[in-house]
Design a protein around this motif. Structure first.
Motif, PDB file in Angstrom:
ATOM      1  N   THR A 259       9.280   0.362   6.538  1.00 35.13           N
ATOM      2  CA  THR A 259      10.241   0.486   6.769  1.00 35.13           C
ATOM      3  C   THR A 259      10.500  -0.705   8.380  1.00 35.13           C
ATOM      4  N   VAL A 260       9.921   0.433   9.429  1.00 35.67           N
ATOM      5  CA  VAL A 260       9.991  -0.355  10.864  1.00 35.67           C
ATOM      6  C   VAL A 260       9.796  -1.710  11.133  1.00 35.67           C
ATOM      7  N   SER A 261       8.513  -1.790  10.535  1.00 38.43           N
ATOM      8  CA  SER A 261       7.679  -2.882  11.184  1.00 38.43           C
ATOM      9  C   SER A 261       7.834  -4.240   9.782  1.00 38.43           C
ATOM     10  N   LEU A 262       7.276  -4.080   8.634  1.00 35.73           N
ATOM     11  CA  LEU A 262       7.161  -4.196   7.157  1.00 35.73           C
ATOM     12  C   LEU A 262       8.712  -4.764   6.807  1.00 35.73           C
ATOM     13  N   LYS A 263       9.637  -4.492   7.215  1.00 37.40           N
ATOM     14  CA  LYS A 263      10.997  -4.261   6.963  1.00 37.40           C
ATOM     15  C   LYS A 263      11.175  -4.723   4.155  1.00 37.40           C
ATOM     16  N   LYS A 264      10.003  -3.754   4.506  1.00 36.25           N
ATOM     17  CA  LYS A 264      10.039  -3.108   2.755  1.00 36.25           C
ATOM     18  C   LYS A 264      10.682  -1.251   2.693  1.00 36.25           C
TER      19      LYS A 264
ATOM     20  N   LEU B   7     -11.187   6.047   1.735  1.00 37.64           N
ATOM     21  CA  LEU B   7      -9.707   5.584   0.563  1.00 37.64           C
ATOM     22  C   LEU B   7      -9.504   4.250   1.450  1.00 37.64           C
ATOM     23  N   ARG B   8      -9.740   4.875   2.645  1.00 38.13           N
ATOM     24  CA  ARG B   8      -8.480   3.363   3.622  1.00 38.13           C
ATOM     25  C   ARG B   8      -9.738   2.061   3.168  1.00 38.13           C
TER      26      ARG B   8
ATOM     27  N   LYS C 109      -3.687  -4.929   3.478  1.00 41.21           N
ATOM     28  CA  LYS C 109      -3.438  -6.156   2.888  1.00 41.21           C
ATOM     29  C   LYS C 109      -3.696  -5.473   1.156  1.00 41.21           C
ATOM     30  N   GLU C 110      -3.943  -5.030   0.845  1.00 45.17           N
ATOM     31  CA  GLU C 110      -3.787  -4.701  -0.369  1.00 45.17           C
ATOM     32  C   GLU C 110      -2.797  -3.922  -0.989  1.00 45.17           C
ATOM     33  N   ARG C 111      -2.122  -3.114   0.114  1.00 44.68           N
ATOM     34  CA  ARG C 111      -1.608  -1.908  -0.556  1.00 44.68           C
ATOM     35  C   ARG C 111      -0.235  -2.098   0.053  1.00 44.68           C
ATOM     36  N   ILE C 112       0.467  -2.772   0.917  1.00 42.64           N
ATOM     37  CA  ILE C 112       1.073  -3.780   1.130  1.00 42.64           C
ATOM     38  C   ILE C 112       1.910  -4.736  -0.362  1.00 42.64           C
TER      39      ILE C 112
ATOM     40  N   ALA D  15      -0.629   5.490  -8.446  1.00 41.77           N
ATOM     41  CA  ALA D  15       1.023   3.709  -7.404  1.00 41.77           C
ATOM     42  C   ALA D  15       0.657   4.451  -6.555  1.00 41.77           C
ATOM     43  N   GLU D  16       2.583   5.012  -6.594  1.00 40.57           N
ATOM     44  CA  GLU D  16       3.071   5.059  -5.004  1.00 40.57           C
ATOM     45  C   GLU D  16       1.994   5.534  -4.057  1.00 40.57           C
ATOM     46  N   ALA D  17       1.512   6.802  -3.923  1.00 40.14           N
ATOM     47  CA  ALA D  17       0.718   7.049  -2.842  1.00 40.14           C
ATOM     48  C   ALA D  17      -0.423   5.879  -2.318  1.00 40.14           C
ATOM     49  N   ARG D  18      -0.871   5.222  -3.363  1.00 39.47           N
ATOM     50  CA  ARG D  18      -1.494   4.059  -3.122  1.00 39.47           C
ATOM     51  C   ARG D  18      -0.811   3.273  -1.677  1.00 39.47           C
ATOM     52  N   ARG D  19       0.214   2.893  -1.372  1.00 41.01           N
ATOM     53  CA  ARG D  19       0.718   2.324  -1.061  1.00 41.01           C
ATOM     54  C   ARG D  19       1.102   2.651   0.308  1.00 41.01           C
ATOM     55  N   CYS D  20       0.739   3.950   0.737  1.00 42.91           N
ATOM     56  CA  CYS D  20       0.417   4.519   1.651  1.00 42.91           C
ATOM     57  C   CYS D  20      -0.225   3.983   2.922  1.00 42.91           C
TER      58      CYS D  20
END
Length: 499
Positions: free
Chosen positions: A132-137, A19-20, A26-29, A63-68
């Protein structure tokens, strides 16, 4: 195997690695957080029994799970009070294995459909998400994903298939005092480990604060009933209308062969401010106001509504209970519904989503004001309140800036009803019935890290220990108490236990 070792082992599974590789980080974010559908405002403000948040579809959840990003050291797990293996269940959603995802959650949480709805994820697991911690998203929507798989299982499971358990309990008898989140979480673990568990509830209906304190537009009663059904399938017994300390005593429980007792009564005595006019007609506590309408059927509400319309309602406080109360007032067709809070909105402890919903539905927010007196008419009914304007000073012990009165700056505001939501204190009934039980100056039970009280066979957790707190913190207390009591009685710590 430690929690960290299990997280690492699960992350190294071939399908997770694939999956990774299939979707690099870089695509997930690049994907924004998936919004959750909500009931239209014009529908929700007239309905007590329809949920506002409608939940994800299968496609939205995947779709939301894919962001993890499937972090090797997931901060979200450390932010979860019950230690759910969050990336493990989210990656199973991404794979489309919804029931397996729920199995991961249920290893450590007995109430996923509840927690997915009412837990303050933005202050817990989601606050530790790498977004939240690093990407500020915006963080991965962990709570909505938890809710999705719990709802999926409820809608699709074969109810004829019951959990496998011995025909007779393998271990001793255990009593639980209170059927709120701490008691239910404790009882679930102990039943899984082979104990004969009986939960005693003082009220006529089970669920504690989940039933009496949270409106159905946030947490439907059908969700609570479904979780209780699962516990009955595990062999947990429930006895309602039974007040431990009055109907039945500690000595009675011991005479029945109870080897351990877990106290999870919550805090049922509403706090008052001690200002003039709190005894006027039309001044309510949040607990009596919410319980009254939470337990009404649609037909009963419809019959009552004509006498309730058009009132000016003030809710005093800024927590989740205050937001629940003001949103209830809106559904009773109030003329005005206003939150009165002594700090600014930034200091309000209520969930961000709840504040958003309240504002959308028409709630007014009068911050930096504090009641000093309620005024009444000749019949003794409240007609107005006097409010002291406040400003923020230095932070107090909670870390929030302390509200300070501005001398001479007082306004009078006409009002028809007041709902006081400024916290709760412990009911001393249970603790007074057990003289060996140590309590602090507020009446909360004193426990060690393992939730054991000053009485070796009695453990306690949830709000009766902490004071008013969150559902998930109470559940964490219940699980830790179960681990400790089981270890004391059997000498074992089970795999998946919360230590």
């Amino acid at each position: 195997m430690t929690k960290q070792e299990l997280i690492k082992e699960r992350r190294s599974q071939d399908w997770r690695t694939e999956l990774r590789k299939a979707h690099p980080n870089k695509e997930r974010i690049l994907h924004e957080r998936t919004a959750i559908s909500e009931l239209p405002i014009e529908e929700r403000i007239t309905s007590f029994h329809e949920e506002v948040a409608l939940g994800y579809t299968r496609e939205e959840a995947m779709a939301e799970a894919r962001r993890c990003l499937d972090c090797p050291t997931p901060g979200c797990v450390e932010g979860c009070p019950v230690g759910i293996h969050i990336p493990s269940f989210i990656k199973l959603i991404e794979k489309g294995e919804m029931l397996q995802a729920l199995d991961i959650i249920r290893e450590t949480s007995s109430l996923p459909a509840v927690c997915g709805r009412v837990c303050p994820q933005e202050k817990q697991c989601e606050s530790q998400c790498i977004y939240t911690v690093s990407l500020k998203k915006q963080a991965v929507s962990i709570g909505n994903l938890e809710r999705y798989v719990a709802d999926y299982e409820r809608l699709h499971r074969d109810r004829s298939v019951k959990p496998q358990r011995p025909s007779q309990p393998q271990r001793g008898r255990i009593a639980v005092v209170g059927s709120g989140p701490a008691g239910l979480s404790f009882a679930t673990d102990m039943a899984k480990w082979g104990y004969d568990v009986t939960v005693y509830e003082a009220e006529s209906q089970l669920g504690g604060v989940l039933r009496y304190g949270i409106p159905e537009f946030c947490l439907p009663n059908s969700i609570i009933e479904d979780e209780l059904e699962k516990m009955r399938d595990l062999g947990v017994h429930f006895v309602a209308n039974t007040i431990v300390g009055k109907t039945i005593t500690y000595e009675d429980l011991k005479a029945q062969g109870m080897e351990g007792i877990f106290i999870a009564t919550g805090v049922g005595v509403a706090n008052y401010m001690g200002i003039p006019g709190e005894d006027l007609k039309g001044v309510y506590t949040a607990s009596e106001y919410l319980a009254k309408y939470n337990l009404m059927s649609p037909e009963e509400l419809a019959a009552e509504l004509p006498s309730l319309r058009g009132k000016r309602v003030a809710v005093i406080g800024g927590g989740n209970t205050a937001i629940d109360a003001v949103r209830t007032a809106i559904r009773l067709d109030s003329k005005q519904a206003v939150i009165v809070y002594r700090r600014s909105e930034e200091e309000m402890p209520a969930r961000a989503e709840e504040i958003k919903h309240a504002r959308e539905e028409g709630t007014e927010f009068l911050t930096l004001h504090n009641p000093v007196e309620y005024l009444g008419d000749e019949s003794g009914r409240v007609t107005a309140m006097r409010l002291q304007r406040m400003e923020l000073g230095e932070p107090d012990e909670s870390g929030r800036r302390r509200p300070v009165a501005i001398p001479g700056d007082i306004i009078t505001m006409p009002i028809d009803e007041v709902i006081i939501c400024i916290g709760y204190s412990a009911n001393p009934l249970v603790t007074n019935s057990m003289p060996g039980l140590e309590v602090n100056k507020w009446g909360n039970i004193i426990v060690g890290d393992d939730k054991q009280t000053s009485m070796s066979d009695v453990y306690a957790g949830g709000d009766i220990v902490r004071g008013a707190a969150t559902v998930i913190l109470a559940m964490g207390d219940g699980r830790r108490a179960a681990t400790a009591m089981h270890q004391r009685l059997s000498g074992r710590i089970e795999e998946g236990a919360l230590v």
